[in-house]
Write an enzyme that holds these catalytic residues in place. Structure first.
Site, PDB file in Angstrom:
ATOM      1  N   SER A   1     -76.011  55.238  16.823  1.00  0.00           N
ATOM      2  CA  SER A   1     -75.232  53.989  17.305  1.00  0.00           C
ATOM      3  C   SER A   1     -75.855  53.516  18.603  1.00  0.00           C
ATOM      4  CB  SER A   1     -74.025  54.032  17.058  1.00  0.00           C
ATOM      5  OG  SER A   1     -73.433  54.170  15.692  1.00  0.00           O
TER       6      SER A   1
ATOM      7  N   ARG B   1     -71.795  49.440  25.437  1.00  0.00           N
ATOM      8  CA  ARG B   1     -70.583  49.817  24.685  1.00  0.00           C
ATOM      9  C   ARG B   1     -69.949  48.590  24.437  1.00  0.00           C
ATOM     10  NH1 ARG B   1     -68.772  54.937  26.204  1.00  0.00           N
ATOM     11  NH2 ARG B   1     -70.294  56.010  27.715  1.00  0.00           N
TER      12      ARG B   1
ATOM     13  N   HIS C   1     -71.840  47.858  20.978  1.00  0.00           N
ATOM     14  CA  HIS C   1     -71.391  48.766  20.196  1.00  0.00           C
ATOM     15  C   HIS C   1     -69.962  48.450  19.388  1.00  0.00           C
ATOM     16  CE1 HIS C   1     -69.445  52.696  18.839  1.00  0.00           C
ATOM     17  NE2 HIS C   1     -70.767  52.741  18.043  1.00  0.00           N
TER      18      HIS C   1
END
Length: 209
Positions: A15, A38, A41
């Site tokens: 990912s 982050r 994501h």
């Protein structure tokens, strides 16, 4: 019957590798890029990279405040619940006052939203706090108004209000006035935002996926 990746470590690795491959991060510092990954994501949208705005030193300021035990002030419960408390570095208090007694009445009396009225209950806790706004533009505006009025500023604002009325404008106001007010910030310009992004920002500052 279905062929899919089951290993959590491989899902995590793949990912984040995909985000770094697809997102344009070249204009960011290493710390900013790590946090941007982050954030991307958390929402699945590499295209937000171009709209992320970091004031100078904001990531370092947020990390330092959290390490020192700063309170985290959230505008809504979804943000509060999205922050992984077990991994906070100093058992940091995480507060949301949206459902406190008197908030609804104060909002009605002042012809404003409950989110803005709830910010008024932060009081002295605003000083040196890490503020996480994941829903209400009026909450972000109210934080700025309080600081303009003489309240001691927070250590950093993670500003991700979302919506079609006031979200983009409140973030533009933050970008325009925060340097003068001495408030570091991380935000996503435009209408996009949300509680998941605000919580991911706080989690990312302490190195959590």
């Amino acid at each position: 019957m279905f062929d899919y990746i089951r290993d959590p470590a491989e899902i995590y690795r793949k990912s984040f590798a995909t985000v770094r491959d697809e997102a344009e991060l070249s204009g960011l510092s290493a710390e900013e890029a790590d946090l941007a990954v982050r954030l991307i994501h958390s929402c699945g949208m590499p295209e937000i990279a171009g709209g992320l705005e970091f004031s100078q030193g904001a990531v370092a300021a947020g990390k330092a405040a959290l390490q020192s035990g700063a309170t985290i002030l959230a505008d809504v419960e979804m943000v509060r619940h999205g922050i992984i408390r077990a991994r906070l570095p100093a058992e940091n208090p995480v507060r949301c006052t949206l459902h406190n007694d008197g908030v609804r009445e104060a909002a009605s009396d002042n012809s404003t939203t409950r989110s803005a009225a709830a910010v008024d209950l932060w009081g002295d806790a605003l000083t040196g706090a890490v503020v996480a706004i994941g829903n209400a533009p009026t909450a972000l505006y109210r934080v700025l108004e309080l600081i303009e009025g003489g309240a001691a500023p927070p250590a950093m604002i993670a500003a991700f209000p979302v919506g079609f009325v006031g979200a983009a404008e409140s973030k533009d106001a933050l970008i325009a006035h925060a340097p003068r007010l001495g408030v570091p910030y991380i935000t996503l310009k435009g209408r996009r935002g949300g509680s998941a992004l605000a919580a991911a920002c706080i989690n990312g500052l302490v190195g959590q996926p």
